[in-house]
Scaffold this motif. Structure first.
Motif, PDB file in Angstrom:
ATOM      1  N   SER A 109       0.424  -1.640   1.551  1.00  0.00           N
ATOM      2  CA  SER A 109      -0.761  -0.803   1.357  1.00  0.00           C
ATOM      3  C   SER A 109      -1.180  -0.816  -0.106  1.00  0.00           C
ATOM      4  N   GLU A 134      -1.816  -7.477   5.495  1.00  0.00           N
ATOM      5  CA  GLU A 134      -2.643  -7.769   4.332  1.00  0.00           C
ATOM      6  C   GLU A 134      -3.609  -8.920   4.613  1.00  0.00           C
ATOM      7  N   ASP A 165      -9.484   1.257   5.694  1.00  0.00           N
ATOM      8  CA  ASP A 165      -8.128   0.847   5.321  1.00  0.00           C
ATOM      9  C   ASP A 165      -7.216   2.044   5.529  1.00  0.00           C
ATOM     10  N   SER A 220      -3.558  -5.371  11.615  1.00  0.00           N
ATOM     11  CA  SER A 220      -2.553  -4.800  10.721  1.00  0.00           C
ATOM     12  C   SER A 220      -2.074  -5.890   9.787  1.00  0.00           C
ATOM     13  N   LYS A 242     -10.891   4.477   2.586  1.00  0.00           N
ATOM     14  CA  LYS A 242      -9.434   4.456   2.667  1.00  0.00           C
ATOM     15  C   LYS A 242      -8.986   5.781   3.274  1.00  0.00           C
ATOM     16  N   LEU A 253       1.296  -0.926   8.595  1.00  0.00           N
ATOM     17  CA  LEU A 253       0.437  -0.628   7.440  1.00  0.00           C
ATOM     18  C   LEU A 253       0.374  -1.848   6.529  1.00  0.00           C
ATOM     19  N   PRO A 254      -0.751  -2.074   5.919  1.00  0.00           N
ATOM     20  CA  PRO A 254      -2.014  -1.378   6.174  1.00  0.00           C
ATOM     21  C   PRO A 254      -2.607  -1.808   7.519  1.00  0.00           C
ATOM     22  N   TYR A 270      -3.675   3.550   5.119  1.00  0.00           N
ATOM     23  CA  TYR A 270      -2.604   3.227   4.172  1.00  0.00           C
ATOM     24  C   TYR A 270      -1.708   4.441   3.936  1.00  0.00           C
ATOM     25  N   ASP A 277      -5.495   7.937   4.196  1.00  0.00           N
ATOM     26  CA  ASP A 277      -4.042   8.086   4.058  1.00  0.00           C
ATOM     27  C   ASP A 277      -3.476   8.606   5.381  1.00  0.00           C
ATOM     28  N   ASN A 324       3.884   2.715   0.879  1.00  0.00           N
ATOM     29  CA  ASN A 324       4.003   1.413   1.527  1.00  0.00           C
ATOM     30  C   ASN A 324       3.551   0.305   0.570  1.00  0.00           C
TER      31      ASN A 324
END
Length: 98
Positions: free
Chosen positions: A26, A84, A17, A82, A48, A66-67, A19, A50, A23
């Motif tokens: 994210s 959710e 992920d 890209s 994850k 993002l994410p 992120y 960053d 955001n």
């Protein structure tokens, strides 16, 4: 970057992920990613990253939205999207790679 190579060369699927803390999308994925990690246990890795702290990697992977979610297995990208997603969809996508 060499650490990234080590991460994605796992024999189990690796869900990543990408992120940022600022955001909104994210942030709303945080509980989803935790649920996915809990559901998959040791059958997969959930990581994850960053993008603000890993800009060189984000640029190399051409991360724009993002994410951004990716699944790797044995060094090969198997899936990328890209935006959710819900936990069940992500779990099913990772399980297809197990």
């Amino acid at each position: 970057m060499s650490k990234f190579g080590e991460l994605i060369n796992a024999h189990v699927p690796v869900l990543i992920d990408f992120y940022t803390d600022w955001n909104e999308s994210s942030q709303s994925m945080n509980p989803v990613i935790k649920d996915v990690a809990a559901a998959l246990g040791d059958k997969a890795k959930v990581i994850k990253i960053d993008v603000d702290k890993n800009q060189e990697l984000a640029e190399a992977l051409r991360i724009k939205g993002l994410p951004t979610l990716m699944i790797y297995k044995e060094g090969q990208m198997k899936w990328r999207q890209s935006g959710e997603l819900d936990a069940n969809t992500l779990i099913n996508l990772v399980q297809e790679q197990i």
